[in-house]
Design a protein around this motif. Structure first.
Motif, mmCIF file in Angstrom:
data_model
loop_
_atom_site.group_PDB
_atom_site.id
_atom_site.type_symbol
_atom_site.label_atom_id
_atom_site.label_comp_id
_atom_site.label_asym_id
_atom_site.label_seq_id
_atom_site.Cartn_x
_atom_site.Cartn_y
_atom_site.Cartn_z
ATOM 1 N N LYS A 186 0.777 -1.069 -0.140
ATOM 2 C CA LYS A 186 -0.516 -0.073 -0.378
ATOM 3 C C LYS A 186 0.487 1.070 0.375
ATOM 4 O O LYS A 186 0.465 2.149 -0.471
ATOM 5 C CB LYS A 186 -1.106 -0.308 2.201
ATOM 6 C CG LYS A 186 -2.141 -0.938 1.024
ATOM 7 C CD LYS A 186 -3.434 -0.626 2.023
ATOM 8 C CE LYS A 186 -4.133 -1.522 2.340
ATOM 9 N NZ LYS A 186 -4.459 -2.375 1.029
ATOM 10 N N GLU A 187 2.147 0.862 0.137
ATOM 11 C CA GLU A 187 3.171 2.765 0.179
ATOM 12 C C GLU A 187 3.341 3.034 -1.218
ATOM 13 O O GLU A 187 3.323 4.265 -1.513
ATOM 14 C CB GLU A 187 3.945 2.285 1.447
ATOM 15 C CG GLU A 187 4.273 1.948 3.013
ATOM 16 C CD GLU A 187 3.183 0.640 3.547
ATOM 17 O OE1 GLU A 187 3.932 -0.018 2.512
ATOM 18 O OE2 GLU A 187 2.607 -0.496 4.553
ATOM 19 N N ILE A 188 3.123 2.296 -2.114
ATOM 20 C CA ILE A 188 3.977 2.540 -3.255
ATOM 21 C C ILE A 188 3.086 3.166 -3.960
ATOM 22 O O ILE A 188 1.763 3.262 -4.123
ATOM 23 C CB ILE A 188 4.199 1.156 -3.652
ATOM 24 C CG1 ILE A 188 5.447 0.218 -3.335
ATOM 25 C CG2 ILE A 188 4.588 1.271 -5.238
ATOM 26 C CD1 ILE A 188 5.601 -1.243 -3.686
ATOM 27 N N PRO A 189 3.096 4.024 -4.529
ATOM 28 C CA PRO A 189 2.151 5.227 -4.752
ATOM 29 C C PRO A 189 1.770 4.496 -6.746
ATOM 30 O O PRO A 189 2.828 3.116 -6.879
ATOM 31 C CB PRO A 189 3.409 6.215 -5.653
ATOM 32 C CG PRO A 189 4.513 6.266 -4.499
ATOM 33 C CD PRO A 189 4.724 4.967 -4.338
ATOM 34 N N ALA A 190 0.663 4.986 -6.911
ATOM 35 C CA ALA A 190 -0.461 4.380 -8.488
ATOM 36 C C ALA A 190 0.817 4.679 -9.665
ATOM 37 O O ALA A 190 0.981 6.213 -8.920
ATOM 38 C CB ALA A 190 -0.834 4.675 -7.795
ATOM 39 N N GLY A 191 0.954 3.860 -9.974
ATOM 40 C CA GLY A 191 1.469 4.491 -10.894
ATOM 41 C C GLY A 191 3.070 4.065 -11.002
ATOM 42 O O GLY A 191 4.220 4.060 -12.335
ATOM 43 N N ALA A 192 3.402 3.129 -9.664
ATOM 44 C CA ALA A 192 4.807 2.307 -9.493
ATOM 45 C C ALA A 192 5.403 1.511 -11.217
ATOM 46 O O ALA A 192 4.517 0.743 -10.847
ATOM 47 C CB ALA A 192 5.758 2.395 -8.672
#
Length: 119
Positions: free
Chosen positions: A35-41
């Motif tokens: 969940k900590e990883i931004p969308a688009g990564a």
């Protein structure tokens, strides 16, 4: 009559199992990234080591400001500026090694400035 009772019992057992499976899927978030990883990564790397890489857009066309996340726990491994080699995007990245990004065309983008992270 006896076959009918067995059929109904099996039917109810199957219905309960399907219901439990559906409840399990709804409760457990089955996603590709923490969940900590931004969308688009995007996930980049080799079979030995992979990182989630996210490009933070900047007004400077000479740098790529990247956030690089650990795949195991989603912790930010590095936030840094890398030199931009021509018109490269996050999709042109082949893999990340500490202090440099290797592009699919073989070019290497070196670290310019480290902002935070443990790498």
């Amino acid at each position: 009559m006896r076959k009918s009772k067995k059929f109904h019992l099996l039917w109810w057992i199957l219905a309960i199992l399907i219901g439990l499976f559906a409840a399990f899927v709804l409760i457990i978030d089955v996603s590709d990234s923490p969940k900590e990883i931004p969308a688009g990564a995007v996930l980049k790397g080799s079979s030995k080591e992979q990182y989630w890489i996210y490009e933070v857009h900047t007004n400077d066309s000479n740098i790529m400001h990247l956030q690089i996340f650990n795949t195991y726990n989603g912790e930010m491994a590095l936030e840094a500026d890398f030199e931009r080699q021509g018109i490269n995007t996050i999709d042109s990245i082949c893999y990340f090694e500490p202090y440099r990004i290797v592009l699919k065309n073989g070019c290497v983008c070196h670290l310019i400035k480290k902002h935070k992270g443990y790498l």
